[in-house]
Design an enzyme around this catalytic site. Structure first.
Site, PDB file in Angstrom:
ATOM      1  CE  LYS A 147      19.362 -15.651  10.089  1.00 28.18           C
ATOM      2  NZ  LYS A 147      20.125 -15.174   8.913  1.00 28.18           N
ATOM      3  NE  ARG A 196      27.772 -13.890   9.386  1.00 28.21           N
ATOM      4  CZ  ARG A 196      26.638 -14.555   9.413  1.00 28.21           C
ATOM      5  NH1 ARG A 196      25.871 -14.496  10.474  1.00 28.21           N
ATOM      6  NH2 ARG A 196      26.269 -15.293   8.401  1.00 28.21           N
ATOM      7  NE  ARG A 208      17.717 -30.938  10.552  1.00 30.27           N
ATOM      8  CZ  ARG A 208      17.742 -30.264   9.393  1.00 30.27           C
ATOM      9  NH1 ARG A 208      16.730 -29.505   9.037  1.00 30.27           N
ATOM     10  NH2 ARG A 208      18.787 -30.346   8.620  1.00 30.27           N
ATOM     11  NE  ARG A 243      23.776 -32.862   7.944  1.00 26.63           N
ATOM     12  CZ  ARG A 243      23.544 -31.559   8.089  1.00 26.63           C
ATOM     13  NH1 ARG A 243      22.337 -31.128   8.347  1.00 26.63           N
ATOM     14  NH2 ARG A 243      24.522 -30.694   7.995  1.00 26.63           N
ATOM     15  NE  ARG A 245      24.889 -24.688  13.925  1.00 25.70           N
ATOM     16  CZ  ARG A 245      23.840 -25.214  13.273  1.00 25.70           C
ATOM     17  NH1 ARG A 245      23.475 -26.456  13.509  1.00 25.70           N
ATOM     18  NH2 ARG A 245      23.184 -24.503  12.393  1.00 25.70           N
TER      19      ARG A 245
END
Ligand SMILES: [Zn+2]
Length: 216
Positions: A13, A88, A127, A159, A170
């Protein structure tokens, strides 16, 4: 063009916001940027926000809304803007609508970046971060076979934020929080979804094609 950009974590985004805004020659206004500008500029709102942050509390909605109002009333935002990170939720969307109406303005379009959950997991969970130089590699896109950094030979690690379980959580939270906002804008008749899968330039191109019919 007055535009709101929404999309799940991992949809790219921030990058799209920048490209789309620059293509349309309008300012990209993200809540993160507004926030930092107010705090570092030492404005009254920034100082107020900081008292909450210093206590480890969430900054109240009214403070965020006041910052957005200040930013949207600046000269460069009078002919259009791209909002990223606001609204939001539905109450914020209603406040934004009223704010713009007071100025004789209205949103033209809400662009939703649509990516399949599995695709986001593929992007983020692949990642690997270098423990030495911080560079990020991707097991698939960089064809990373070993667990050493190609730049400095440091050890690569995943991570916590990039772990599949965290990413899925999430996405779930995002979906729950954003679904009512998405249907609010669908009811307003200004929601357009754009497939955000594939190379960055292709996504930008798709977004521009989706925006074109809404341009005055
Ligand atoms: Zn490295």
């Amino acid at each position: 063009m007055r535009l709101v950009l929404v999309g799940p974590p991992g949809a790219g985004k921030g990058t799209q916001a920048q490209y789309i805004a620059s293509n349309l020659s309008i300012p990209k206004i993200s809540t993160g940027d507004i926030f930092r500008a107010n705090v570092s500029g030492g404005t009254d709102l920034g100082k107020l926000a900081k008292t909450f942050m210093d206590r480890g509390d969430l900054v109240p909605d009214e403070v965020t809304i006041a910052m957005v109002r200040d930013r949207l009333s600046e000269d460069d935002a009078q002919d259009g803007f791209l909002l990223d990170g606001f609204p939001r939720n539905v109450p914020q969307a209603e406040i934004l609508k009223k704010m713009l109406a007071d100025w004789g303005q209205a949103l033209d379009l809400v662009l939703e970046l649509v990516v399949d959950d599995d695709e986001v997991v593929r992007r983020l969970a692949g990642r690997r971060t270098c423990s030495q130089c911080g560079r990020i590699w991707h097991v698939e896109f960089d064809d990373k076979q070993d667990d050493r950094c190609d730049a400095c030979d440091g050890a690569l690690f995943q991570r916590d934020d990039d772990k599949e379980e965290t990413v899925r959580h999430r996405l779930e939270v995002y979906g729950e929080q954003t679904a009512p906002l998405i249907s609010y804008y669908a009811d307003e008749g200004i929601l357009v979804g754009v497939d955000a899968t594939g190379p960055v330039e292709e996504v930008t191109q798709r977004a521009m094609e989706a925006i074109r019919p809404f341009m005055g």
